[in-house]
Design a protein around this motif. Structure first.
Motif, short mmCIF file in Angstrom:
data_model
loop_
_atom_site.label_atom_id
_atom_site.label_comp_id
_atom_site.label_asym_id
_atom_site.label_seq_id
_atom_site.Cartn_x
_atom_site.Cartn_y
_atom_site.Cartn_z
N CYS A 89 0.84 -1.20 0.00
CA CYS A 89 0.00 0.00 0.00
C CYS A 89 0.87 1.24 0.00
CB CYS A 89 -0.89 -0.01 1.25
SG CYS A 89 -1.93 1.45 1.42
N VAL A 90 0.56 2.19 -0.88
CA VAL A 90 1.22 3.51 -0.88
C VAL A 90 0.17 4.61 -0.80
CG1 VAL A 90 1.48 3.44 -3.40
CG2 VAL A 90 2.88 5.02 -2.07
N HIS A 91 -0.98 4.41 -1.40
CA HIS A 91 -2.11 5.34 -1.25
C HIS A 91 -2.99 4.82 -0.12
CE1 HIS A 91 -1.56 6.85 -5.65
NE2 HIS A 91 -1.01 7.69 -4.79
N GLY A 92 -3.13 5.62 0.94
CA GLY A 92 -3.75 5.13 2.18
C GLY A 92 -5.20 4.70 2.05
N ASN A 93 -5.89 5.23 1.07
CA ASN A 93 -7.29 4.81 0.87
C ASN A 93 -7.41 3.70 -0.18
OD1 ASN A 93 -6.59 6.37 -1.31
ND2 ASN A 93 -8.43 7.66 -1.29
N ASP A 153 -7.51 7.06 6.33
CA ASP A 153 -8.25 6.75 5.10
C ASP A 153 -8.10 7.87 4.06
OD1 ASP A 153 -9.84 5.30 3.34
OD2 ASP A 153 -11.71 6.13 4.12
N THR A 154 -6.85 8.33 3.90
CA THR A 154 -6.56 9.33 2.87
C THR A 154 -5.55 8.76 1.89
OG1 THR A 154 -4.72 10.27 4.16
CG2 THR A 154 -6.89 11.29 4.43
N ARG A 155 -5.65 9.22 0.67
CA ARG A 155 -4.67 8.85 -0.35
C ARG A 155 -3.26 9.28 0.06
NH1 ARG A 155 -4.63 8.48 -6.19
NH2 ARG A 155 -2.86 9.56 -7.13
N GLN A 156 -3.17 10.51 0.59
CA GLN A 156 -1.88 11.13 0.88
C GLN A 156 -1.35 10.72 2.25
OE1 GLN A 156 -4.78 12.70 0.33
NE2 GLN A 156 -4.63 14.02 -1.47
N ASN A 157 -0.11 11.14 2.53
CA ASN A 157 0.44 10.91 3.87
C ASN A 157 -0.03 12.05 4.80
OD1 ASN A 157 2.02 13.15 3.22
ND2 ASN A 157 3.97 12.19 3.78
N ASP A 212 1.44 14.67 5.73
CA ASP A 212 1.78 16.00 5.21
C ASP A 212 0.89 16.37 4.01
OD1 ASP A 212 3.84 16.53 7.01
OD2 ASP A 212 5.40 15.72 5.69
N ARG A 213 -0.07 15.53 3.70
CA ARG A 213 -1.01 15.74 2.59
C ARG A 213 -0.31 15.66 1.23
NH1 ARG A 213 -4.88 20.65 3.83
NH2 ARG A 213 -2.99 21.79 4.40
N VAL A 214 0.77 14.89 1.19
CA VAL A 214 1.51 14.69 -0.06
C VAL A 214 1.12 13.33 -0.65
CG1 VAL A 214 3.82 14.34 -1.05
CG2 VAL A 214 3.46 16.10 0.70
N ASP A 215 0.90 13.33 -1.96
CA ASP A 215 0.71 12.08 -2.70
C ASP A 215 2.09 11.45 -2.87
OD1 ASP A 215 0.44 10.06 -4.58
OD2 ASP A 215 -0.99 11.18 -5.83
N LEU A 216 2.38 10.42 -2.11
CA LEU A 216 3.73 9.82 -2.12
C LEU A 216 4.10 9.32 -3.50
CD1 LEU A 216 3.50 7.84 1.24
CD2 LEU A 216 4.69 10.02 0.85
N ASN A 217 3.11 8.93 -4.27
CA ASN A 217 3.40 8.40 -5.60
C ASN A 217 3.57 9.50 -6.66
OD1 ASN A 217 3.99 5.99 -6.98
ND2 ASN A 217 1.98 6.01 -7.98
N ARG A 218 3.74 10.73 -6.19
CA ARG A 218 4.19 11.84 -7.05
C ARG A 218 5.45 12.49 -6.47
NH1 ARG A 218 0.97 9.37 -9.05
NH2 ARG A 218 -1.07 9.92 -9.91
N ASN A 219 6.03 11.85 -5.45
CA ASN A 219 7.11 12.46 -4.68
C ASN A 219 8.48 11.84 -4.98
OD1 ASN A 219 8.28 12.68 -1.34
ND2 ASN A 219 7.70 14.48 -2.52
N PHE A 220 8.53 10.94 -5.98
CA PHE A 220 9.81 10.29 -6.33
C PHE A 220 10.56 11.14 -7.36
CE2 PHE A 220 7.62 7.06 -4.06
CZ PHE A 220 8.63 6.33 -3.45
N GLN A 224 -3.31 15.07 -5.96
CA GLN A 224 -2.00 14.60 -6.42
C GLN A 224 -0.88 15.57 -6.02
OE1 GLN A 224 -1.79 13.07 -10.40
NE2 GLN A 224 -3.94 12.48 -10.43
N TYR A 225 -1.05 16.28 -4.90
CA TYR A 225 0.00 17.21 -4.44
C TYR A 225 1.33 16.45 -4.34
CZ TYR A 225 2.69 20.21 -1.27
OH TYR A 225 3.68 20.96 -0.68
N SER A 226 2.36 16.97 -5.05
CA SER A 226 3.61 16.21 -5.17
C SER A 226 4.65 16.59 -4.11
CB SER A 226 4.20 16.40 -6.58
OG SER A 226 4.46 17.77 -6.83
N GLY A 227 4.29 17.51 -3.20
CA GLY A 227 5.21 17.89 -2.12
C GLY A 227 6.08 19.05 -2.53
N PRO A 228 6.84 19.62 -1.56
CA PRO A 228 7.69 20.78 -1.85
C PRO A 228 8.88 20.46 -2.76
CG PRO A 228 7.94 20.10 0.45
CD PRO A 228 6.81 19.29 -0.12
#
Ligand SMILES: [Zn+2]
Length: 209
Positions: free
Chosen positions: A34-38, A73-77, A79-87, A101-105
């Motif tokens: 699992c990477v997207h929490g929902n 039960d959220t897609r993001q972590n 920090d409200r970041v979509d981990l699968n856009r953070n690589f 799909q917030y990709s983080g700072p």
């Protein structure tokens, strides 16, 4: 079987890997439940694999890379970041905190993505399987299509090419680790039946062995 704590989530939850290392193993295979929490259905497959004892396996299993997202039960972590856009591969700013799909700072801004990055850089797994939901397909993600096709046949899921997003984990692996294959398996929505959990776990073991 050896269970290791790889690190901790934003909220301090342990992120663990189980390593099944048996005689005669040829190549390292990584499974991320699992990477997207929902989208947590793959956790049950990962837990089934944790107990696998078959010979010839060098299998690494992260049951849950996003425990804060699963708890909330959220897609993001958290920090409200979509981990699968953070690589790192083709990372670019997407959206704002709270956006789908917030990709983080910046690339690898999140502890969860750094944990996956560190393990993958160390192992360079020949095959990596990342479970998502709910599209019910194996995604032709950019690695060796023969490997993806084989998993599709073993699991009974159709093989489709879905949209490729910047900053995704599989895109990063397939671009930066030549000769390896990372792909997304989109499970159906909802909870899996025991029969489905068995079928997907058997498909992983057949591919890994
Ligand atoms: Zn997903």
């Amino acid at each position: 079987m050896v269970r290791t704590t790889l690190g901790h989530s934003v909220r301090g939850r342990a992120i663990e890997a189980v390593h099944i290392d048996s005689a005669g193993a040829r190549r390292a295979v990584l499974v991320v439940g699992c990477v997207h929490g929902n989208e947590p259905a793959g956790i049950a497959i990962a837990r089934r694999l944790d107990r696998e004892r078959r010979p010839g396996l060098d299998l690494w299993v992260i049951d849950d890379l996003n425990p804060d997202g699963v708890a909330a039960d959220t897609r993001q972590n958290a920090d409200r970041v979509d981990l699968n856009r953070n690589f790192p591969e083709h990372w670019r700013p997407i959206g704002h905190p709270g956006d789908q799909q917030y990709s983080g700072p910046h690339a690898l801004s999140e502890p969860e993505s750094r944990i996956a990055d560190a393990l993958i850089e160390r192992l360079r797994p020949a095959v990596s399987i990342w479970f998502h939901q709910p599209l019910d397909v194996v995604d032709q993600s950019g690695g060796d299509p023969g490997v993806e096709r084989r998993f599709a046949a073993l699991s009974g899921l159709p093989l489709r090419r879905l949209t490729r997003y910047p900053g995704s984990a599989v895109g990063w692996q397939d671009q930066t680790l030549p000769g390896t294959t990372a792909f997304v398996v989109e499970l159906p929505g909802g909870r899996l039946t025991h029969g489905e959990i068995d079928r997907y776990a058997r498909a992983v073991v057949a591919l890994a062995g």
